[in-house]
Design a protein around this motif. Structure first.
Motif, PDB file in Angstrom:
ATOM      1  N   GLY A 251      34.344  13.789  10.562  1.00 60.67           N
ATOM      2  CA  GLY A 251      35.407  12.273  11.266  1.00 60.67           C
ATOM      3  C   GLY A 251      35.246  11.599  12.200  1.00 60.67           C
ATOM      4  O   GLY A 251      35.701  10.895  12.293  1.00 60.67           O
TER       5      GLY A 251
ATOM      6  N   THR B  40      38.452  11.490   4.949  1.00 58.73           N
ATOM      7  CA  THR B  40      38.218  11.527   6.363  1.00 58.73           C
ATOM      8  C   THR B  40      39.272  12.918   6.655  1.00 58.73           C
ATOM      9  O   THR B  40      38.627  13.757   6.910  1.00 58.73           O
TER      10      THR B  40
ATOM     11  N   SER C 188      38.408  16.281   8.229  1.00 55.00           N
ATOM     12  CA  SER C 188      38.404  16.717   9.118  1.00 55.00           C
ATOM     13  C   SER C 188      39.433  17.723   8.993  1.00 55.00           C
ATOM     14  O   SER C 188      39.733  18.115  10.358  1.00 55.00           O
TER      15      SER C 188
END
Length: 248
Positions: A48, A81, A85
């Motif tokens: 992330g 992402t 994350s």
């Protein structure tokens, strides 16, 4: 002669020795899963951070309309992402919370009951925040094709809600790590240095609830990576069916 039922001359010392040597009723499978999950969490955080630093460059996009344009131009990267994350990290966090409860509950049952409840809440917040971001970005980019101004307003609202859930404060995560670390100090189920480090990280996360301490969000996030790796290594490497006796 009958059985000798005599008690130790000093019950307090005897009880303390029994306490130190009490076996930890841990599940090896859950400990292994928790160790892998802790390391996977660290990897999720690293991915992330790397994506937001090196790939998702928002320079050149200004204002609410610019934020919508950025989301539209980087839709797939943002999806991946956020999936890693937030969503995957939230699932790994559930496993780690349960594994640490299994490891530390013997000598700190009350603290670990509270810590586990807080940890599950934190995992739920992370999951909801991630799914909100994914679905919100998709809805906003579709809306922007027909009503850009309304899309900018909706995206701003999505950002505020996500910030409230966890993007703007690490309070809940800080409380969990603090409780786990204090329980670890009491039972010695994890190394003392790791527990002291956890208390430091946890307190840093707790104070982020005050807006002026917002910079500590980065300290908490980066320190968590080290903490997750350390916890994961300990859970995978330490063959501790018994508590490690503390120094007398």
């Amino acid at each position: 002669m009958g059985t000798d039922d005599r008690q130790p001359a000093n019950p307090t010392i005897g009880d303390h020795t029994d306490y130190k040597r009490k076996r930890l009723n841990m599940s090896p499978e859950l400990q292994k899963a928790g160790g892998f999950s802790a390391i996977a969490l660290a990897a999720c955080y690293l991915i992330g951070f790397a994506m937001f630093i090196f790939v998702l460059d928002s320079s050149g996009y200004s204002g609410p309309s610019g934020s919508v344009a950025f989301a539209a131009d980087h839709a797939f990267q943002l999806f991946l992402t956020t999936l890693v994350s937030y969503v995957l990290a939230g699932l790994f966090l559930v496993v780690l919370v349960l594994a640490l409860n299994d490891r530390l509950k013997t000598h700190a049952p009350g603290a670990m009951q509270i810590a586990t409840a807080v940890g599950i809440i934190w995992a739920a917040i992370v999951l909801v925040s991630g799914m909100l971001s994914i679905l919100g970005a998709d809805s906003v980019t579709r809306l922007a094709e027909t009503d850009p101004e309304r899309a900018a307003t909706v995206w701003l609202a999505v950002g505020i809600v996500q910030n409230v859930l966890g993007g703007g404060t690490e309070f809940v995560g800080g409380v969990w790590i603090t409780l786990v670390s204090l329980a670890g100090l009491r039972g010695r189920g994890l190394p003392r240095a790791l527990n002291l480090f956890g208390v430091f990280i946890g307190l840093a996360g707790i104070v982020t609830i005050y807006p002026d301490f917002d910079p500590l969000n980065a300290v908490f996030g980066l320190s968590q990576i080290v903490w997750f790796v350390w916890v994961g290594v300990e859970m995978l490497a330490r063959k501790s069916n018994k508590l490690k006796p503390s120094a007398a």
